[in-house]
Write a protein that holds these residues in place. Structure first.
Motif, PDB file in Angstrom:
ATOM      1  N   GLY A  77       2.684   1.459  -3.436  1.00 20.93           N
ATOM      2  CA  GLY A  77       1.719   1.847  -4.459  1.00 20.93           C
ATOM      3  C   GLY A  77       1.345   3.311  -4.339  1.00 20.93           C
ATOM      4  N   ASP A 100      -4.279  -1.100 -11.635  1.00 19.31           N
ATOM      5  CA  ASP A 100      -3.868  -0.521 -10.357  1.00 19.31           C
ATOM      6  C   ASP A 100      -5.049  -0.387  -9.403  1.00 19.31           C
ATOM      7  N   TYR A 127      -8.523   4.732  -2.530  1.00 21.81           N
ATOM      8  CA  TYR A 127      -8.073   3.502  -1.872  1.00 21.81           C
ATOM      9  C   TYR A 127      -6.730   3.725  -1.176  1.00 21.81           C
ATOM     10  N   ALA A 128      -5.838   4.486  -1.817  1.00 22.97           N
ATOM     11  CA  ALA A 128      -4.554   4.792  -1.190  1.00 22.97           C
ATOM     12  C   ALA A 128      -4.756   5.599   0.096  1.00 22.97           C
ATOM     13  N   THR A 158      -8.577   5.030  -7.274  1.00 27.19           N
ATOM     14  CA  THR A 158      -7.337   4.447  -6.766  1.00 27.19           C
ATOM     15  C   THR A 158      -6.715   5.344  -5.710  1.00 27.19           C
ATOM     16  N   LEU A 183       0.833  -1.201   0.000  1.00 24.12           N
ATOM     17  CA  LEU A 183       0.000   0.000   0.000  1.00 24.12           C
ATOM     18  C   LEU A 183       0.871   1.256   0.000  1.00 24.12           C
ATOM     19  N   LEU A 185      -5.149  -2.322  -5.722  1.00 17.69           N
ATOM     20  CA  LEU A 185      -5.274  -1.657  -4.424  1.00 17.69           C
ATOM     21  C   LEU A 185      -6.567  -2.069  -3.723  1.00 17.69           C
TER      22      LEU A 185
END
Length: 411
Positions: A40, A389, A84-85, A81, A37, A393
């Motif tokens: 990414g 991606d 999610y990060a 994305t 995580l 994630l």
């Protein structure tokens, strides 16, 4: 008023208390998940710096960024994305970056020319609402987007039309299963059951017409607009009409697993298990569980224009399947559930290895390498893809929830 607001948010993206949780032993560590995580997220910040303010990341090809406008079907994945990060790291930088992209994406809520509004609006604004609880900012966007998507439903074919181009009369692609979650969730926030009903009708029609006896899926089914009957069974992105285009199988697995979650109708769970069995037991699935772009690539003849590409892997498929299997493992029991979990873990380990995960600053800032868009169209061949991606994630976030003793889907 506050109580109404909280109820609306919980209804929008809310699993019931009966949501199952995988009961077996987990093989991946918290350190593994946190590292990927973090790595990414670091890569995403680099990608954000390379992306024009008015564009969305799409791919990186021939040493150059290939961004898209917001009308392209993948436009919702990058803000999703980033969200999610943010969820996985707690770094508010990602939330700020996502909001910058959401601002330019909002106008697509009125786009009635595409079936991909689930990808575009739900993966972005749906996650934004889930994580921020800001109903004022996001509820109208989601409901307007769902209404736009619903205009593409035909009561004659009992499906949502996919494309407005090409040789077909009323084409429906298996990818469309991924946009049904958008409709089911908007029914929750609005209390209007019509959206969920459309999703179920489309899923049932697709179940009846899109699959072969072995539970592999056709890519495109064309419907007669007068009789509503399926009239042609073809591919657009696979090797040939009767082949099993890999990402199509992933869309199907994810879609029917989700439909069981949203309806609790066991026919969808049974169907998802059959799709998973086809995928996981296929003799052409490589040992690292990162599939070839088509499961029947071994049948591509040496004189085919596809032959030079026949052994390319598609990382985007593996990302979608890993996320799907984590959820499916929570709805099944015993050895079956453990098998789904072990396969998902194997996929995550493979995806997180140097063979598929890019080093910082490489790959144009995309996290994963070696995806395939469409070989028949000679586009996005062996390149990073924004949706690879996104689902990678998503899978890491889902696994993180399990490590913390939470249900795999936590809204």
């Amino acid at each position: 008023m506050k109580r109404i607001f909280l109820t609306a948010v919980s209804m929008l993206l809310c699993m019931t208390a009966t949501q199952a949780q995988f009961k077996g032993e987990l093989a991946l560590s918290q350190e593994f998940i946190n590292k990927n995580l973090h790595d990414g997220g670091k890569q995403l910040k680099y990608l954000a710096e390379q992306t024009p303010e008015d564009r969305m990341p799409r791919t990186f090809q021939n040493g150059k960024q290939q961004p898209s406008n917001t009308g392209w079907w993948t436009s919702g994945f990058f803000p999703g994305t980033l969200l999610y990060a943010y969820e996985g790291t707690g770094d508010t930088t990602f939330l700020a970056l996502s909001k910058d992209k959401l601002r330019i994406l909002e106008k697509e809520k009125n786009n009635k020319s595409t079936h991909d509004l689930g990808f575009m609006i739900f993966c972005s604004f749906g996650n934004a609402l889930r994580l921020t609880g800001d109903s004022t900012a996001y509820k109208e966007i989601l409901t307007t987007g769902a209404a736009s998507l619903a205009t593409r439903f035909s009561p004659v074919t009992k499906t949502i039309r996919s494309w407005d181009h090409g040789k077909w009369s009323f084409p429906v692609i298996i990818d469309n299963m991924m946009n049904l979650e958008f409709l089911t969730q908007v029914s929750k926030i609005t209390g209007d059951k019509k959206y969920a009903t459309l999703a179920k009708v489309h899923a049932n029609t697709t179940m009846a017409n899109h699959f072969r006896k072995d539970y592999s899926s056709y890519h495109v089914v064309d419907y007669d607009t007068l009789s509503g009957k399926a009239r042609a069974f073809e591919t657009a992105q696979g090797a040939f009409d009767e082949s099993a285009w890999a990402r199509g199988q992933a869309w199907a697995l994810y879609g029917y697993t989700m439909m069981f979650r949203e309806t609790k109708d066991k026919k969808y769970l049974k169907f998802a298990r059959h799709i998973a069995n086809f995928y996981l037991t296929h003799p052409n699935l490589p040992k690292d569980l990162i599939p070839y772009w088509d499961f029947n690539q071994d049948k591509i003849s040496s004189d085919s224009k596809y032959y030079p590409y026949k052994d390319l892997r598609d990382v985007s498929t593996a990302s979608v399947v890993a996320s799907s299997l984590l959820e499916l493992s929570s709805y099944t029991k015993g050895e079956e559930a453990t098998n789904y979990m072990r396969k998902a873990e194997h996929m995550l380990k493979s995806l997180s290895s140097p063979a598929y995960q890019a080093a910082y600053g490489e790959n144009g800032g995309f996290i994963l390498k070696h995806s395939v868009g469409s070989i028949p169209h000679n586009t996005e061949i062996d390149v990073p893809l924004t949706y690879a991606d996104y689902y990678y994630l998503e899978a890491l976030i889902r696994y993180d929830r399990l490590l913390k003793g939470k249900p795999v889907i936590l809204f």
